[in-house]
Design a protein around this motif. Structure first.
Motif, PDB file in Angstrom:
ATOM      1  N   PRO A  45     -32.609 -64.724 -21.479  1.00 58.68           N
ATOM      2  CA  PRO A  45     -32.315 -65.068 -20.076  1.00 58.68           C
ATOM      3  C   PRO A  45     -30.843 -65.295 -19.763  1.00 58.68           C
ATOM      4  O   PRO A  45     -30.525 -65.829 -18.713  1.00 58.68           O
ATOM      5  CB  PRO A  45     -33.122 -66.362 -19.880  1.00 58.68           C
ATOM      6  CG  PRO A  45     -33.200 -66.966 -21.223  1.00 58.68           C
ATOM      7  CD  PRO A  45     -33.290 -65.813 -22.188  1.00 58.68           C
ATOM      8  N   TYR A  46     -29.949 -64.918 -20.666  1.00 61.55           N
ATOM      9  CA  TYR A  46     -28.537 -65.048 -20.342  1.00 61.55           C
ATOM     10  C   TYR A  46     -27.786 -63.829 -20.851  1.00 61.55           C
ATOM     11  O   TYR A  46     -28.221 -63.123 -21.751  1.00 61.55           O
ATOM     12  CB  TYR A  46     -27.943 -66.323 -20.950  1.00 61.55           C
ATOM     13  CG  TYR A  46     -27.740 -66.285 -22.447  1.00 61.55           C
ATOM     14  CD1 TYR A  46     -26.500 -65.958 -22.999  1.00 61.55           C
ATOM     15  CD2 TYR A  46     -28.784 -66.559 -23.325  1.00 61.55           C
ATOM     16  CE1 TYR A  46     -26.310 -65.910 -24.373  1.00 61.55           C
ATOM     17  CE2 TYR A  46     -28.605 -66.529 -24.700  1.00 61.55           C
ATOM     18  CZ  TYR A  46     -27.368 -66.202 -25.213  1.00 61.55           C
ATOM     19  OH  TYR A  46     -27.184 -66.142 -26.569  1.00 61.55           O
ATOM     20  N   GLY A  47     -26.621 -63.605 -20.236  1.00 62.26           N
ATOM     21  CA  GLY A  47     -25.784 -62.490 -20.646  1.00 62.26           C
ATOM     22  C   GLY A  47     -24.535 -62.991 -21.347  1.00 62.26           C
ATOM     23  O   GLY A  47     -24.556 -64.011 -22.037  1.00 62.26           O
ATOM     24  N   LYS A  48     -23.449 -62.299 -21.149  1.00 66.20           N
ATOM     25  CA  LYS A  48     -22.197 -62.710 -21.777  1.00 66.20           C
ATOM     26  C   LYS A  48     -21.752 -64.065 -21.215  1.00 66.20           C
ATOM     27  O   LYS A  48     -22.210 -64.490 -20.175  1.00 66.20           O
ATOM     28  CB  LYS A  48     -21.138 -61.642 -21.583  1.00 66.20           C
ATOM     29  CG  LYS A  48     -21.491 -60.330 -22.297  1.00 66.20           C
ATOM     30  CD  LYS A  48     -20.432 -59.286 -22.068  1.00 66.20           C
ATOM     31  CE  LYS A  48     -20.743 -58.018 -22.854  1.00 66.20           C
ATOM     32  NZ  LYS A  48     -21.970 -57.362 -22.403  1.00 66.20           N
ATOM     33  N   SER A  49     -20.855 -64.705 -21.920  1.00 67.91           N
ATOM     34  CA  SER A  49     -20.525 -66.093 -21.627  1.00 67.91           C
ATOM     35  C   SER A  49     -19.022 -66.319 -21.616  1.00 67.91           C
ATOM     36  O   SER A  49     -18.237 -65.483 -22.061  1.00 67.91           O
ATOM     37  CB  SER A  49     -21.152 -67.010 -22.688  1.00 67.91           C
ATOM     38  OG  SER A  49     -22.543 -66.790 -22.801  1.00 67.91           O
ATOM     39  N   THR A  50     -18.646 -67.490 -21.129  1.00 70.41           N
ATOM     40  CA  THR A  50     -17.274 -67.959 -21.225  1.00 70.41           C
ATOM     41  C   THR A  50     -17.242 -69.235 -22.051  1.00 70.41           C
ATOM     42  O   THR A  50     -18.057 -70.138 -21.844  1.00 70.41           O
ATOM     43  CB  THR A  50     -16.683 -68.224 -19.829  1.00 70.41           C
ATOM     44  OG1 THR A  50     -16.534 -66.982 -19.142  1.00 70.41           O
ATOM     45  CG2 THR A  50     -15.325 -68.892 -19.931  1.00 70.41           C
ATOM     46  N   ASN A  53     -19.075 -62.540 -26.067  1.00 71.52           N
ATOM     47  CA  ASN A  53     -20.388 -61.908 -26.208  1.00 71.52           C
ATOM     48  C   ASN A  53     -20.958 -62.361 -27.546  1.00 71.52           C
ATOM     49  O   ASN A  53     -20.525 -61.883 -28.596  1.00 71.52           O
ATOM     50  CB  ASN A  53     -20.253 -60.386 -26.159  1.00 71.52           C
ATOM     51  CG  ASN A  53     -21.556 -59.684 -26.499  1.00 71.52           C
ATOM     52  OD1 ASN A  53     -22.629 -60.281 -26.491  1.00 71.52           O
ATOM     53  ND2 ASN A  53     -21.471 -58.392 -26.797  1.00 71.52           N
ATOM     54  N   ASP A  54     -21.908 -63.275 -27.533  1.00 71.93           N
ATOM     55  CA  ASP A  54     -22.404 -63.821 -28.796  1.00 71.93           C
ATOM     56  C   ASP A  54     -23.362 -62.878 -29.526  1.00 71.93           C
ATOM     57  O   ASP A  54     -23.909 -63.240 -30.566  1.00 71.93           O
ATOM     58  CB  ASP A  54     -23.047 -65.195 -28.602  1.00 71.93           C
ATOM     59  CG  ASP A  54     -24.306 -65.157 -27.748  1.00 71.93           C
ATOM     60  OD1 ASP A  54     -24.756 -64.058 -27.379  1.00 71.93           O
ATOM     61  OD2 ASP A  54     -24.850 -66.237 -27.442  1.00 71.93           O
ATOM     62  N   TYR A  64     -21.799 -74.574 -26.450  1.00 75.39           N
ATOM     63  CA  TYR A  64     -20.438 -74.085 -26.675  1.00 75.39           C
ATOM     64  C   TYR A  64     -20.028 -73.031 -25.654  1.00 75.39           C
ATOM     65  O   TYR A  64     -18.877 -72.609 -25.637  1.00 75.39           O
ATOM     66  CB  TYR A  64     -20.314 -73.467 -28.075  1.00 75.39           C
ATOM     67  CG  TYR A  64     -20.475 -74.459 -29.181  1.00 75.39           C
ATOM     68  CD1 TYR A  64     -19.405 -75.249 -29.578  1.00 75.39           C
ATOM     69  CD2 TYR A  64     -21.694 -74.629 -29.812  1.00 75.39           C
ATOM     70  CE1 TYR A  64     -19.553 -76.181 -30.591  1.00 75.39           C
ATOM     71  CE2 TYR A  64     -21.852 -75.550 -30.820  1.00 75.39           C
ATOM     72  CZ  TYR A  64     -20.781 -76.325 -31.211  1.00 75.39           C
ATOM     73  OH  TYR A  64     -20.931 -77.250 -32.204  1.00 75.39           O
ATOM     74  N   GLN A  65     -20.959 -72.591 -24.834  1.00 75.48           N
ATOM     75  CA  GLN A  65     -20.656 -71.483 -23.937  1.00 75.48           C
ATOM     76  C   GLN A  65     -21.291 -71.727 -22.581  1.00 75.48           C
ATOM     77  O   GLN A  65     -22.348 -72.363 -22.464  1.00 75.48           O
ATOM     78  CB  GLN A  65     -21.151 -70.167 -24.541  1.00 75.48           C
ATOM     79  CG  GLN A  65     -22.619 -70.172 -24.935  1.00 75.48           C
ATOM     80  CD  GLN A  65     -22.997 -69.079 -25.918  1.00 75.48           C
ATOM     81  OE1 GLN A  65     -23.380 -69.349 -27.038  1.00 75.48           O
ATOM     82  NE2 GLN A  65     -22.915 -67.828 -25.468  1.00 75.48           N
ATOM     83  N   ILE A  66     -20.637 -71.238 -21.549  1.00 83.10           N
ATOM     84  CA  ILE A  66     -21.215 -71.230 -20.204  1.00 83.10           C
ATOM     85  C   ILE A  66     -21.847 -69.852 -20.031  1.00 83.10           C
ATOM     86  O   ILE A  66     -21.145 -68.851 -19.901  1.00 83.10           O
ATOM     87  CB  ILE A  66     -20.141 -71.456 -19.124  1.00 83.10           C
ATOM     88  CG1 ILE A  66     -19.328 -72.715 -19.405  1.00 83.10           C
ATOM     89  CG2 ILE A  66     -20.800 -71.519 -17.751  1.00 83.10           C
ATOM     90  CD1 ILE A  66     -20.117 -74.001 -19.389  1.00 83.10           C
ATOM     91  N   PRO A  67     -23.169 -69.770 -20.075  1.00 79.89           N
ATOM     92  CA  PRO A  67     -23.832 -68.464 -20.048  1.00 79.89           C
ATOM     93  C   PRO A  67     -24.090 -67.975 -18.626  1.00 79.89           C
ATOM     94  O   PRO A  67     -24.252 -68.769 -17.696  1.00 79.89           O
ATOM     95  CB  PRO A  67     -25.160 -68.761 -20.760  1.00 79.89           C
ATOM     96  CG  PRO A  67     -25.443 -70.194 -20.405  1.00 79.89           C
ATOM     97  CD  PRO A  67     -24.111 -70.882 -20.255  1.00 79.89           C
TER      98      PRO A  67
END
Length: 551
Positions: free
Chosen positions: A378-383, A151-152, A202-205
């Motif tokens: 437009p995005y939430g938590k990421s991997t 979670n950024d 750095y993240q897949i959102p």
């Protein structure tokens, strides 16, 4: 590309170093995805997921709005067309909101999942209340799992991205490269752009709705007022709220107030009505200002304080304990998922309080000119992928294959299995064609929570909410028509001061806001509060965001 070793990475993490991110140079970056300090690349190509086999109840062309469905998918498509993995091990570090899943040896779902993805799946489960704490411990231990739920908006987790704990995926996913992973590709360009860090991936959102929350109204109460369901401005709104309060009690002898809960941080209803806008915004001259510096914010506080003095608010409306609020209210703030997308929603609320009726409420502008809704990012938590995975191209491909499976979109066979397991063993379809999980099997699920959603992001209403489709559609369309994007969209992480001090500043703002509304403080103290807020870090945040906007 900057070479990061485990030793210098965790030395940096341990001392809270600044920019050690892969593919960047400290203090020098270009937010353009085609000219970042780490080299040129293209934003990932967008490839839509296969179309759903049902027709939408409402198709929109309004920015910020999504299509609406009330029918349920009954024909599922296959989203992943590749052989299972090589049989190696893939690890994860993932958030869990409940108890950890049943152990692998006693968990047929886990065992079937491993067959389908072709790897041994080794997740580490971390409860939400201690996630940041365990996240820090994981970093300090020097062994980053292959896939990490991030979670950024958390200062600790954002710092890990900036310190190089995770792989720079910019070139790997650049342009058509991402099409190797169709479920990763099923997210639009604005989602990638908003989640970039120093112009890099750095993240897949996960895609997120621009509009997620809205007010609902007690029509059985509001219909008794002289204003009715559609107040046109702040004066009419106050009259409506006062007249509901004057009713005294309603169905079930419930005590009534115009407003029974006030939460200025999580409920922006009043900010929408007074068009306060986002926390940081550009004024007409192009200067970055905070919402507390706008004339609309002062006007809102003045109106709310007057409404409090009129007795419109439940005296317990500012409690931190929801159970303390037992009164009824003209307006309530609710999430779309709690009302429109659940089998319960408004239907259950009416059933639980016979005589009460509910509907969606369209907020007016304070001056009759319309509200102002600030859209979500437009995005939430990421991997994220552990930095060491990128050292081996074949291993990186396999890890991304696994994540691609976990990101299967709604309407796919994979998503159906991920969410509900095997039909007949874990779930059955109900009369609406909706999969219903066997509650006794629920403890087996959740081993793949590291995945992030992709594909169609429509509002999928439950058939039980069919009586409210028309009003839900009208209110959501109105919100979208009066909505704006944040001026700092995609740049929120560019202020280190906000990362480190944002929570304290927000808490001080919340306390001041509540103080003015409840009469503990005066709106005349606003200028003094602005000075204190800026001195405590606000001015530095302004400077850092202004610099980021300039770049």
């Amino acid at each position: 590309m900057v070479e990061i070793t485990r030793r210098n990475l965790f030395g940096a993490v341990g001392i809270g170093a600044g920019s050690l991110a892969l593919g960047t140079t400290a203090g020098c970056s270009d937010s353009s995805p085609t000219g970042g300090a780490g080299g040129d690349y293209e934003l990932p190509t967008y490839q839509a997921a296969p179309e759903l086999t049902i027709e939408p109840a409402h198709v929109t062309e309004t920015e910020g709005m999504e299509n609406i469905y009330t029918d349920t998918v009954k024909e599922y498509f296959k989203s992943v067309d590749r052989e299972p993995g090589s049989g190696g091990t893939v690890t994860s570090f993932q958030l869990t909101w409940g108890d950890p899943s049943t152990k692998r040896e006693d968990n047929p779902y886990w065992q079937e999942l491993e067959k389908r993805v072709g790897v041994t799946w080794e997740p580490t489960f971390v409860p939400q209340p201690v996630y940041d704490e365990k996240f820090s411990t994981m970093l300090a231990g020097g062994d980053i799992p292959d896939l990490v739920f991030v979670n950024d908006q958390s200062a600790i987790e954002l710092q890990a991205i900036q310190d190089g704990a995770f792989a720079d995926l910019s070139e790997v996913l650049s342009g058509d490269n991402i099409l190797k992973w169709p479920n990763l590709a099923a997210r639009k360009e604005e989602i990638w752009k908003a989640s970039l860090k120093d112009g890099r991936i750095y993240q897949i959102p996960s895609p997120a709705w621009a509009l997620t929350n809205l007010p609902i109204m007690r029509t059985d109460l509001i219909d008794q007022t002289s204003i009715g369901r559609t107040p046109q401005n702040a004066d009419e709104m106050l009259t409506m709220l006062k007249e509901v309060t004057a009713l005294g009690s309603g169905p079930g002898d419930q005590k009534l107030y115009g407003v029974n809960q006030y939460d200025p941080i999580n409920n922006p209803l009043w900010k929408r009505m007074f068009r306060v806008g986002s926390d940081w915004q550009l004024d007409d001259s192009g200067k970055l200002i905070h919402a507390i510096e706008t004339p609309q914010y002062k006007e809102m506080l003045t109106w709310l304080a007057a409404a409090w003095a009129e007795g419109v608010f439940d005296p317990n409306s500012m409690t931190a304990t929801p159970a303390d609020i037992v009164s009824g209210s003209a307006l309530t703030w609710r999430a779309v998922t709690d009302t429109f997308m659940t089998p319960d929603g408004l239907m259950l609320m009416e059933k639980d309080l016979p005589g009460a009726t509910w509907d969606y409420f369209d907020v007016p502008g304070y001056d009759g000119e319309g509200q102002l809704v600030v859209r979500n990012i437009p995005y939430g938590k990421s991997t994220c992928v552990g930095f060491q995975v990128a050292e081996d191209e074949d291993r990186l491909t396999e890890v991304l294959n696994v994540l691609d499976y976990f990101c299967a979109p709604y309407g796919s066979e994979e998503q159906l299995f991920l969410g509900y397991g095997v039909e007949g063993e874990y779930f059955e379809f109900n009369e609406f064609g909706i999969p219903v999980l066997d509650p006794e099997k629920a403890p087996d699920m959740g081993v793949q929570n590291v995945g992030v959603t992709s594909g169609d992001n429509s509002y999928r209403g439950h058939p039980n909410q069919a009586p409210w489709v028309e009003s839900f559609t009208a209110v959501m369309e109105s919100m979208a028509e009066h909505s704006i994007a944040r001026d700092l969209e995609g740049l929120e992480s560019q202020s280190q001061t906000f990362v480190s001090k944002g929570a304290q500043l927000v808490a001080s703002w919340d306390d001041f806001d509540r103080g003015v509304v409840s009469g503990r403080e005066s709106v005349d103290d606003l200028e003094s509060f602005i000075g204190e807020y800026m001195a405590a870090g606000g001015e530095k945040i302004r400077a850092e965001y202004t610099e980021a906007l300039g770049k």
